[in-house]
Motif scaffolding. Structure first.
Motif, PDB file in Angstrom:
ATOM      1  N   TRP A 214       9.215  99.884  39.621  1.00 62.69           N
ATOM      2  CA  TRP A 214       9.137  98.653  40.337  1.00 62.69           C
ATOM      3  C   TRP A 214       7.810  98.099  40.022  1.00 62.69           C
ATOM      4  CZ3 TRP A 214      13.274  96.293  41.957  1.00 62.69           C
ATOM      5  CH2 TRP A 214      14.169  97.230  42.294  1.00 62.69           C
ATOM      6  N   GLU A 264      17.533  88.039  40.736  1.00 65.05           N
ATOM      7  CA  GLU A 264      17.994  88.197  42.205  1.00 65.05           C
ATOM      8  C   GLU A 264      18.636  89.722  42.281  1.00 65.05           C
ATOM      9  OE1 GLU A 264      18.956  87.458  45.759  1.00 65.05           O
ATOM     10  OE2 GLU A 264      17.832  86.236  44.541  1.00 65.05           O
ATOM     11  N   ARG A 267      15.793  92.033  43.130  1.00 67.59           N
ATOM     12  CA  ARG A 267      15.175  91.664  44.240  1.00 67.59           C
ATOM     13  C   ARG A 267      15.924  92.142  45.618  1.00 67.59           C
ATOM     14  NH1 ARG A 267      11.219  87.814  45.537  1.00 67.59           N
ATOM     15  NH2 ARG A 267      11.447  86.881  43.489  1.00 67.59           N
ATOM     16  N   GLN A 268      17.273  92.096  45.457  1.00 65.24           N
ATOM     17  CA  GLN A 268      18.291  92.626  46.243  1.00 65.24           C
ATOM     18  C   GLN A 268      18.312  94.073  46.652  1.00 65.24           C
ATOM     19  OE1 GLN A 268      22.289  90.814  45.999  1.00 65.24           O
ATOM     20  NE2 GLN A 268      22.952  92.301  47.416  1.00 65.24           N
ATOM     21  N   LYS A 270      15.799  96.016  45.358  1.00 65.26           N
ATOM     22  CA  LYS A 270      14.663  96.502  46.112  1.00 65.26           C
ATOM     23  C   LYS A 270      14.620  96.376  47.714  1.00 65.26           C
ATOM     24  CE  LYS A 270       9.777  95.051  46.115  1.00 65.26           C
ATOM     25  NZ  LYS A 270       8.898  94.212  45.645  1.00 65.26           N
ATOM     26  N   THR A 271      15.040  95.366  48.200  1.00 67.05           N
ATOM     27  CA  THR A 271      14.923  95.240  49.419  1.00 67.05           C
ATOM     28  C   THR A 271      16.150  96.262  50.260  1.00 67.05           C
ATOM     29  OG1 THR A 271      14.539  92.600  49.332  1.00 67.05           O
ATOM     30  CG2 THR A 271      15.508  93.405  51.555  1.00 67.05           C
ATOM     31  N   GLU A 272      17.319  96.261  49.651  1.00 63.76           N
ATOM     32  CA  GLU A 272      18.081  97.361  50.176  1.00 63.76           C
ATOM     33  C   GLU A 272      17.526  98.747  50.377  1.00 63.76           C
ATOM     34  OE1 GLU A 272      21.531  96.947  47.844  1.00 63.76           O
ATOM     35  OE2 GLU A 272      22.270  95.182  48.806  1.00 63.76           O
ATOM     36  N   ARG A 273      16.899  99.069  49.321  1.00 66.41           N
ATOM     37  CA  ARG A 273      16.337 100.361  49.389  1.00 66.41           C
ATOM     38  C   ARG A 273      14.991 100.661  50.167  1.00 66.41           C
ATOM     39  NH1 ARG A 273      16.128 101.712  42.730  1.00 66.41           N
ATOM     40  NH2 ARG A 273      18.735 101.985  42.439  1.00 66.41           N
ATOM     41  N   TYR A 274      14.082  99.797  50.082  1.00 62.14           N
ATOM     42  CA  TYR A 274      12.693  99.859  50.506  1.00 62.14           C
ATOM     43  C   TYR A 274      12.066  98.913  51.666  1.00 62.14           C
ATOM     44  CZ  TYR A 274      12.671 102.770  46.235  1.00 62.14           C
ATOM     45  OH  TYR A 274      12.960 103.440  45.155  1.00 62.14           O
ATOM     46  N   GLY A 275      12.840  97.755  51.652  1.00 63.53           N
ATOM     47  CA  GLY A 275      12.498  96.714  52.658  1.00 63.53           C
ATOM     48  C   GLY A 275      11.224  96.199  51.761  1.00 63.53           C
ATOM     49  N   ASP A 276      10.199  95.927  52.676  1.00 63.22           N
ATOM     50  CA  ASP A 276       8.940  95.394  51.837  1.00 63.22           C
ATOM     51  C   ASP A 276       8.047  96.200  51.334  1.00 63.22           C
ATOM     52  OD1 ASP A 276       9.843  92.651  52.716  1.00 63.22           O
ATOM     53  OD2 ASP A 276       8.987  93.094  54.599  1.00 63.22           O
ATOM     54  N   VAL A 278       7.701  98.991  49.119  1.00 66.32           N
ATOM     55  CA  VAL A 278       8.149  99.718  47.909  1.00 66.32           C
ATOM     56  C   VAL A 278       7.226 100.680  47.234  1.00 66.32           C
ATOM     57  CG1 VAL A 278       8.122  97.632  46.342  1.00 66.32           C
ATOM     58  CG2 VAL A 278       9.666  99.731  45.543  1.00 66.32           C
TER      59      VAL A 278
END
Length: 371
Positions: A214, A264, A267-268, A270-276, A278
């Protein structure tokens, strides 16, 4: 075992061996390790031990070091000098073919002839080995014998005078744009989707796509940095997968742009796995268990997916060729294809994809006909 020690000289480690010449007179031999003194004591000591063992059987001591045994010793010395993937290739070639053939024939290194090598290459061809693979074996042997000359184990490199097989023209396989779209459509929802998409879009090597972290992604600048790899390495005799901030060569380090769609998607993800929050060194491509994908799992998983879904079978690496072919067929200059793929020279790109350029020339001919 031959006596020897390490010596520092001009900031580098040297091996100093205590040998005897043909008359029994003692003499010292200095061998460069090419290892800087700083931080390399342990590697230098390992190399010293290997070199002492090698010289215990060489011509200085009246022994008859077999060519097969020399090749095993040589490849272990290469472990300290080349990239892990290169070492694995050397070791596989030697243990699978070179060592068994010459060990059976018990040919001493000092008595190796060009005819022995040509017989070996002929044997490989009779076994169905391709000319290009035989040439890889020849390259390994040539390099090993060059070192033997430098170390004064032999007087000349007989690999320089052998008649080598003719190199076969390699035509890489690839998917068409339509086949790529069908593949990606069927991959939706699979753990293979992200690595395959990134491989085919950016023409990444397997080690590069699995090495994407990331921290490699800049959503603001919309860029992906190719700067890290995941490869097989041998540690204490066992093969394991390691992450390294080291790529195949300097040209492999590159910064590539992200499209809006890929940005996109990541980004999606990343959000699904870790939220903010990472972890910067977390890997992007994970298996169904949420762990970094093992290289061979990606290769075999991709092959099995194609079979299960009735798609034309290509290798995972052919996704890289697919990327190149689509770029070239859409008139992207070769120099830009080279930079996109991270080839070390333009010649490599041109040699691999000359047949695709010919297809473009046919289009030019049709255009000229109309004019």
């Amino acid at each position: 075992m031959v006596a020897g020690h390490l010596q520092q000289k001009k900031g580098y480690w040297y091996i100093v061996l205590n040998l005897r010449d043909e008359n029994g007179k003692r003499k010292s031999k200095w061998i460069a390790t090419h290892l800087p003194v700083q931080g390399n004591r342990r590697k230098a000591e390992e190399l010293l031990l290997q070199t002492r063992a090698q010289y215990a059987n060489d011509s200085y001591n009246g022994g008859g070091l077999l060519f097969s045994d020399y090749m095993l010793q040589w490849v272990e010395r290469m472990k300290l000098k080349v990239a892990p993937s290169t070492y694995r290739g050397y070791k596989y070639n030697i243990k699978a073919n070179i060592y068994p053939y010459f060990q059976q024939r018990q040919i001493p290194l000092a008595k190796l002839r060009a005819a022995d090598l040509e017989n070996f290459y002929g044997y490989l061809r009779e076994q169905g080995v391709s000319s290009n693979t035989v040439l890889h074996h020849h390259a390994n042997i040539h390099k090993a014998l060059k070192d033997a000359v430098r170390l004064e184990l032999v007087d000349r490199n007989v690999a320089e005078i052998v008649e080598r097989p003719r190199k076969e023209k390699f035509l890489p396989d690839h998917y068409s744009a339509e086949e790529v779209n069908l593949l990606l459509e069927k991959l939706q929802g699979s753990w293979l989707y992200v690595p395959v998409l990134l491989s085919v879009f950016y023409g990444l090597r397997r080690s590069e796509v699995l090495g994407l972290q990331w921290r490699s992604i800049d959503f603001e600048a919309k860029t992906i940095a190719i700067q890290h790899s995941r490869i097989y390495e041998e540690i204490d005799g066992k093969e394991t997968v390691m992450g390294r901030d080291a790529l195949k060569r300097k040209s492999s380090y590159r910064m590539l742009p992200m499209t809006e769609a890929i940005s996109e998607l990541l980004r999606q993800l990343k959000t699904e796995r870790y939220g903010d929050a990472v972890p910067a060194d977390a890997y992007i491509c994970l298996n169904p268990n949420g762990e970094p994908i093992m290289p061979n799992d990606l290769t075999h998983g991709f092959k099995q997916f194609l079979r299960d879904n009735g798609l034309r079978e290509i290798r995972l690496h052919d996704l890289r060729h697919t990327c190149a072919s689509i770029l070239i067929q859409n008139r992207v200059p070769l120099i830009e294809v080279q930079q996109w793929l991270g080839h070390s020279t333009l010649e490599i790109t041109a040699d691999l994809y000359a047949h695709l350029e010919y297809e473009s020339k046919k289009g030019n001919a049709e255009l000229l006909k109309k004019i």
